[in-house]
Scaffold this motif. Structure first.
Motif, mmCIF file in Angstrom:
data_model
loop_
_atom_site.group_PDB
_atom_site.id
_atom_site.type_symbol
_atom_site.label_atom_id
_atom_site.label_comp_id
_atom_site.label_asym_id
_atom_site.label_seq_id
_atom_site.Cartn_x
_atom_site.Cartn_y
_atom_site.Cartn_z
ATOM 1 N N TYR A 244 -31.471 66.962 10.613
ATOM 2 C CA TYR A 244 -30.136 66.273 10.401
ATOM 3 C C TYR A 244 -29.952 66.367 8.765
ATOM 4 O O TYR A 244 -30.740 65.734 8.123
ATOM 5 N N ALA A 245 -28.651 66.714 8.308
ATOM 6 C CA ALA A 245 -28.482 66.649 7.070
ATOM 7 C C ALA A 245 -27.011 66.297 6.733
ATOM 8 O O ALA A 245 -26.114 66.572 7.474
ATOM 9 N N VAL A 246 -26.887 65.448 5.684
ATOM 10 C CA VAL A 246 -25.656 65.154 5.221
ATOM 11 C C VAL A 246 -25.543 65.490 3.610
ATOM 12 O O VAL A 246 -26.245 65.107 2.933
ATOM 13 N N VAL A 247 -24.410 66.351 3.229
ATOM 14 C CA VAL A 247 -24.132 66.775 1.978
ATOM 15 C C VAL A 247 -22.720 66.593 1.625
ATOM 16 O O VAL A 247 -21.781 66.932 2.454
ATOM 17 N N PRO A 248 -22.582 65.070 0.850
ATOM 18 C CA PRO A 248 -21.210 64.756 0.713
ATOM 19 C C PRO A 248 -20.217 65.867 0.085
ATOM 20 O O PRO A 248 -20.683 66.638 -0.806
ATOM 21 N N LYS A 249 -18.988 65.756 0.614
ATOM 22 C CA LYS A 249 -18.216 66.720 0.110
ATOM 23 C C LYS A 249 -17.032 66.240 -0.420
ATOM 24 O O LYS A 249 -16.882 64.689 -0.583
ATOM 25 N N HIS A 250 -16.125 66.680 -1.217
ATOM 26 C CA HIS A 250 -14.703 66.299 -2.192
ATOM 27 C C HIS A 250 -15.323 65.213 -2.931
ATOM 28 O O HIS A 250 -14.704 64.221 -3.052
ATOM 29 N N ARG A 251 -16.318 65.434 -3.754
ATOM 30 C CA ARG A 251 -16.762 64.416 -4.887
ATOM 31 C C ARG A 251 -16.552 64.873 -6.112
ATOM 32 O O ARG A 251 -16.479 66.290 -6.331
ATOM 33 N N PRO A 252 -16.417 64.187 -7.121
ATOM 34 C CA PRO A 252 -16.227 64.939 -8.503
ATOM 35 C C PRO A 252 -17.572 65.497 -9.019
ATOM 36 O O PRO A 252 -17.297 66.450 -9.970
ATOM 37 N N GLU A 253 -18.577 65.185 -8.381
ATOM 38 C CA GLU A 253 -20.024 65.488 -8.942
ATOM 39 C C GLU A 253 -20.303 66.559 -7.573
ATOM 40 O O GLU A 253 -20.150 66.286 -6.748
ATOM 41 N N ARG A 254 -21.309 67.440 -8.072
ATOM 42 C CA ARG A 254 -21.974 68.270 -6.967
ATOM 43 C C ARG A 254 -23.049 67.508 -6.306
ATOM 44 O O ARG A 254 -23.748 67.059 -6.910
ATOM 45 N N HIS A 255 -23.185 67.871 -4.877
ATOM 46 C CA HIS A 255 -24.393 67.408 -4.189
ATOM 47 C C HIS A 255 -25.026 68.624 -3.360
ATOM 48 O O HIS A 255 -24.144 69.439 -3.229
ATOM 49 N N PHE B 241 -34.461 75.568 3.126
ATOM 50 C CA PHE B 241 -33.203 74.809 3.311
ATOM 51 C C PHE B 241 -32.305 74.438 2.192
ATOM 52 O O PHE B 241 -33.121 73.684 1.311
ATOM 53 N N HIS B 242 -31.197 75.126 2.153
ATOM 54 C CA HIS B 242 -30.146 74.906 0.906
ATOM 55 C C HIS B 242 -29.104 74.709 1.441
ATOM 56 O O HIS B 242 -28.519 75.628 1.965
ATOM 57 N N ILE B 243 -28.390 73.776 1.041
ATOM 58 C CA ILE B 243 -26.857 73.559 1.240
ATOM 59 C C ILE B 243 -26.303 72.757 -0.291
ATOM 60 O O ILE B 243 -27.123 71.915 -0.945
ATOM 61 N N THR B 244 -25.412 73.421 -0.497
ATOM 62 C CA THR B 244 -24.516 72.768 -1.892
ATOM 63 C C THR B 244 -23.302 72.702 -1.610
ATOM 64 O O THR B 244 -22.543 73.338 -1.021
ATOM 65 N N GLU B 245 -22.680 71.548 -2.244
ATOM 66 C CA GLU B 245 -21.136 71.476 -2.154
ATOM 67 C C GLU B 245 -20.908 71.038 -3.799
ATOM 68 O O GLU B 245 -21.265 70.479 -4.316
ATOM 69 N N GLY B 246 -19.545 71.790 -4.011
ATOM 70 C CA GLY B 246 -19.011 71.725 -5.519
ATOM 71 C C GLY B 246 -19.750 72.686 -6.561
ATOM 72 O O GLY B 246 -19.745 72.076 -7.490
ATOM 73 N N GLY B 247 -20.524 73.326 -6.182
ATOM 74 C CA GLY B 247 -21.237 74.367 -7.178
ATOM 75 C C GLY B 247 -21.873 75.498 -6.357
ATOM 76 O O GLY B 247 -21.766 75.911 -5.368
#
Length: 184
Positions: free
Chosen positions: A131-142, A33-39
């Motif tokens: 159920y997963a939440v990965v924050p978006k549109h943040r200065p750091e990667r999540h 299970f892999h999700i990334t935002e900002g990288g």
């Protein structure tokens, strides 16, 4: 009396067809299970880390009905709900035909969940819900980068094994804090 378990380990990254598992035997499958935002997408989990390209190639030939993959996610299960720019993901790791989900254990030592990301699962005999939440549109990667095992038993036999209760939550994770914690 509960049966002592003997089971086969099936690594999803090896793409062993379900028919390779002999009928009426409990077995364990390892899921990614892999999700990334900002990288970039983190490497595939511990079970597949020796050959990340090979693991990703294997997931590309698995039936899309059972996997979810894209530029920023790789999940060896189905995404049931994720709309456009949403931070939320809901889905299921389906039980294989003739089997039901008995239990799930998180590979906590090799898991990485950043900051405000969330990764929760719930046992249903028909499949492990997530159920997963990965924050978006943040200065750091999540991100969420996790590998876990699901134990399957022949359909209708969960009462004969030491299975987690239907509707229970093997883990509820917010960042690196997981409770209750089932780990291997």
């Amino acid at each position: 009396m509960r049966n002592a378990l003997s089971y086969t380990i099936v690594f999803v990254c090896l793409t062993i067809p379900a028919t390779a598992v002999r009928a009426q035997e409990p077995f364990v499958a390892v899921h990614d299970f892999h999700i990334t935002e900002g990288g970039v997408l983190p490497p595939v989990g511990a079970a597949c880390s020796i050959d990340v390209k090979g693991a990703r190639a294997a997931l590309t030939i698995l039936d899309d009905q059972w996997t979810a993959k894209g530029g920023n996610y790789l999940i060896s299960g189905r995404v049931l709900q994720h709309k456009g720019d949403s931070q939320e993901w809901r889905g299921m790791f389906d039980a294989i035909k003739g089997y039901e989900v008995c239990s799930a254990e998180l590979n906590y030592a090799n898991m990485s969940i950043s900051g405000e990301s969330t990764f929760n699962v719930g046992i249903r005999r028909a499949g492990l819900m997530f159920y997963a939440v990965v924050p978006k549109h943040r200065p750091e990667r999540h991100w969420i980068n996790a590998t876990f095992a699901i134990r399957y038993v022949p359909a209708g036999t969960a009462d004969h094994y030491d299975c987690q209760a239907d509707g229970s939550h093997p883990w509820l994770c917010k960042g690196q804090n997981c409770s209750p914690l089932t780990r291997w």
